[in-house]
Design an enzyme around this catalytic site. Structure first.
Site, mmCIF file in Angstrom:
data_model
loop_
_atom_site.group_PDB
_atom_site.id
_atom_site.type_symbol
_atom_site.label_atom_id
_atom_site.label_comp_id
_atom_site.label_asym_id
_atom_site.label_seq_id
_atom_site.Cartn_x
_atom_site.Cartn_y
_atom_site.Cartn_z
ATOM 1 N N TYR A 1 -7.237 -12.091 13.071
ATOM 2 C CA TYR A 1 -6.504 -10.806 13.079
ATOM 3 C C TYR A 1 -5.830 -10.595 14.444
ATOM 4 O O TYR A 1 -4.792 -9.957 14.547
ATOM 5 C CB TYR A 1 -7.448 -9.650 12.718
ATOM 6 C CG TYR A 1 -6.734 -8.444 12.175
ATOM 7 C CD1 TYR A 1 -5.995 -8.518 10.996
ATOM 8 C CD2 TYR A 1 -6.775 -7.224 12.835
ATOM 9 C CE1 TYR A 1 -5.331 -7.418 10.501
ATOM 10 C CE2 TYR A 1 -6.115 -6.119 12.345
ATOM 11 C CZ TYR A 1 -5.399 -6.218 11.179
ATOM 12 O OH TYR A 1 -4.730 -5.126 10.696
ATOM 13 N N LYS B 1 -3.668 -2.351 16.229
ATOM 14 C CA LYS B 1 -4.326 -1.285 15.450
ATOM 15 C C LYS B 1 -5.171 -0.390 16.361
ATOM 16 O O LYS B 1 -5.304 0.812 16.093
ATOM 17 C CB LYS B 1 -5.194 -1.885 14.333
ATOM 18 C CG LYS B 1 -4.395 -2.564 13.216
ATOM 19 C CD LYS B 1 -3.419 -1.629 12.537
ATOM 20 C CE LYS B 1 -2.851 -2.206 11.255
ATOM 21 N NZ LYS B 1 -1.687 -1.433 10.759
ATOM 22 N N ILE C 1 0.858 -1.200 0.000
ATOM 23 C CA ILE C 1 0.000 0.000 0.000
ATOM 24 C C ILE C 1 0.892 1.248 0.000
ATOM 25 O O ILE C 1 0.578 2.245 -0.650
ATOM 26 C CB ILE C 1 -0.959 -0.027 1.210
ATOM 27 C CG1 ILE C 1 -1.955 -1.192 1.061
ATOM 28 C CG2 ILE C 1 -1.703 1.301 1.337
ATOM 29 C CD1 ILE C 1 -2.859 -1.430 2.259
HETATM 30 P P1 NAD Z 1 3.424 -4.789 3.212
HETATM 31 O O1 NAD Z 1 3.922 -6.111 3.686
HETATM 32 O O2 NAD Z 1 3.653 -4.447 1.810
HETATM 33 O O3 NAD Z 1 3.940 -3.622 4.145
HETATM 34 C C1 NAD Z 1 4.276 -3.780 5.504
HETATM 35 C C2 NAD Z 1 5.607 -3.090 5.676
HETATM 36 O O4 NAD Z 1 6.016 -3.083 7.061
HETATM 37 C C3 NAD Z 1 6.725 -3.758 4.881
HETATM 38 O O5 NAD Z 1 7.329 -2.832 4.015
HETATM 39 C C4 NAD Z 1 7.712 -4.190 5.949
HETATM 40 O O6 NAD Z 1 9.050 -4.143 5.524
HETATM 41 C C5 NAD Z 1 7.423 -3.144 7.023
HETATM 42 N N1 NAD Z 1 8.000 -3.505 8.315
HETATM 43 C C6 NAD Z 1 7.713 -4.606 9.074
HETATM 44 N N2 NAD Z 1 8.514 -4.597 10.170
HETATM 45 C C7 NAD Z 1 9.290 -3.485 10.093
HETATM 46 C C8 NAD Z 1 10.310 -2.915 10.917
HETATM 47 N N3 NAD Z 1 10.699 -3.511 12.061
HETATM 48 N N4 NAD Z 1 10.906 -1.745 10.527
HETATM 49 C C9 NAD Z 1 10.529 -1.127 9.382
HETATM 50 N N5 NAD Z 1 9.569 -1.620 8.558
HETATM 51 C C10 NAD Z 1 8.966 -2.782 8.918
HETATM 52 O O7 NAD Z 1 1.835 -4.840 3.538
HETATM 53 P P2 NAD Z 1 0.703 -3.716 3.465
HETATM 54 O O8 NAD Z 1 -0.572 -4.477 3.484
HETATM 55 O O9 NAD Z 1 0.979 -2.753 2.374
HETATM 56 O O10 NAD Z 1 0.831 -2.999 4.879
HETATM 57 C C11 NAD Z 1 0.978 -1.593 5.034
HETATM 58 C C12 NAD Z 1 0.078 -1.116 6.163
HETATM 59 O O11 NAD Z 1 -1.286 -1.212 5.753
HETATM 60 C C13 NAD Z 1 0.186 -1.933 7.445
HETATM 61 O O12 NAD Z 1 0.089 -1.071 8.553
HETATM 62 C C14 NAD Z 1 -1.046 -2.809 7.368
HETATM 63 O O13 NAD Z 1 -1.472 -3.277 8.641
HETATM 64 C C15 NAD Z 1 -2.020 -1.826 6.788
HETATM 65 N N6 NAD Z 1 -3.248 -2.406 6.247
HETATM 66 C C16 NAD Z 1 -3.185 -3.394 5.325
HETATM 67 C C17 NAD Z 1 -4.354 -3.958 4.842
HETATM 68 C C18 NAD Z 1 -4.306 -5.077 3.837
HETATM 69 O O14 NAD Z 1 -5.324 -5.767 3.674
HETATM 70 N N7 NAD Z 1 -3.200 -5.295 3.140
HETATM 71 C C19 NAD Z 1 -5.602 -3.491 5.289
HETATM 72 C C20 NAD Z 1 -5.639 -2.457 6.218
HETATM 73 C C21 NAD Z 1 -4.454 -1.922 6.708
#
Ligand code: NAD
Length: 261
Positions: A155, A162, A20
């Site tokens: 979850y 969250k 995202i």
């Molecule tokens: P993603 O796996 O692409 O991104 C998650 C990121 O967190 C990765 O880039 C990872 O490297 C980073 N990360 C994890 N541990 C870390 C650390 N110790 N230091 C620095 N970076 C770290 O997945 P995404 O779905 O794009 O997630 C992005 C955000 O969106 C998250 O907060 C996720 O909870 C939220 N989100 C996702 C969804 C979904 O369905 N994908 C829905 C709602 C919210």
């Protein structure tokens, strides 16, 4: 003129082209922003490849948010290239895969601690460290999910993280309002990403959206990105401490029409 023309922003959380955070980077770039991207070491090659696709070459800096020294070093680097920062995007979350499979009650202490630290505390840590550069006010946006308010299958500890993240948004907004810095969250519906793959039964969440969301469909990462760009822009100048849902209206639904007859 783009909504983020003349603004400099930093984006945390790109892992690959499905992230995202990458959708937000593309939308912010298209809206005219100059970006700085951070990522963990393991993702550096992919992130540098993606960074080359943006219209203004971004600085790429490594940062594991569990390490305060790395967080401080990011902004030392940014300061060498930019006088000011206008926005921060936080799109980071982590939980052990096994803690997103069984029951919440079985979450071990260490898994709980690490999930809350990486997924919730890090927003405060990266925002606080950015403040000396946010001299002209600004905007901070993070990413959350409805599992903070409702018990969603599997979850688990991430829902608790969250909830802490959303509360942090409100407290940060109150703290930083006098400095003209706004803090908001976008609550996204499920999107197929690397993190999402770690949640047991994730495809069931996608199916539920098609059946139960007001719009009867799933959302695209680009739709989340457009909402984030709005919150980062001056168009949202009166909005802070809020959670904005980009979930095709899933969160507003009660009893379905088909059940009511
Ligand atoms: P993603 O796996 O692409 O991104 C998650 C990121 O967190 C990765 O880039 C990872 O490297 C980073 N990360 C994890 N541990 C870390 C650390 N110790 N230091 C620095 N970076 C770290 O997945 P995404 O779905 O794009 O997630 C992005 C955000 O969106 C998250 O907060 C996720 O909870 C939220 N989100 C996702 C969804 C979904 O369905 N994908 C829905 C709602 C919210």
């Amino acid at each position: 003129m783009g909504a983020l023309e003349g603004k400099v922003g930093i984006i945390y959380g790109i892992a690959n082209h499905r992230s995202i955070a990458w959708a937000i980077a593309q939308a912010a770039d298209a809206a005219g922003a100059q970006l700085v991207l951070t990522c963990i070491e393991r993702m550096e090659r992919d992130v540098r490849r993606l960074a080359a696709q943006l219209s203004r070459p971004p600085l790429v800096v490594l940062c594991d948010v569990q390490d305060d020294a790395q967080i401080a070093a990011v902004y030392e680097d940014v300061r060498k290239h930019h006088e000011r920062l206008d926005f921060v995007v936080h799109a980071i979350a982590f939980a052990n895969r096994e803690d997103l499979a069984g029951r919440f009650i079985d979450t071990p202490r260490e898994g709980f601690r690490q999930s809350l630290e990486v997924s919730a505390y890090s927003l405060t840590a990266v925002t606080r460290a950015a403040l000396p550069l946010m001299t002209a006010g600004g905007s901070v946006v993070t990413l959350t999910y409805l599992g903070s308010e409702r018990a969603m299958p599997h979850y688990n500890v991430m829902g608790v993280a969250k909830a802490a993240l959303e509360a942090s948004v409100r407290y940060l907004a109150a703290d930083l309002g006098p400095s003209r810095i706004r803090v908001n969250a976008v609550s996204a519906g499920p999107v197929q990403t690397l993190s999402a793959r770690g949640i047991a039964g994730f495809s069931g969440m996608l199916d539920a959206m098609n059946e139960r969301a007001a719009l009867k469909r799933n959302i695209e990462a680009s739709e989340v990105a457009q909402a984030a760009v709005f919150l980062l822009s001056d168009g949202a100048s009166g909005i802070t401490g809020q959670t904005l849902y980009v979930d095709a209206g899933f969160n507003i639904m009660g009893i379905e029409q088909s059940v009511a007859g």
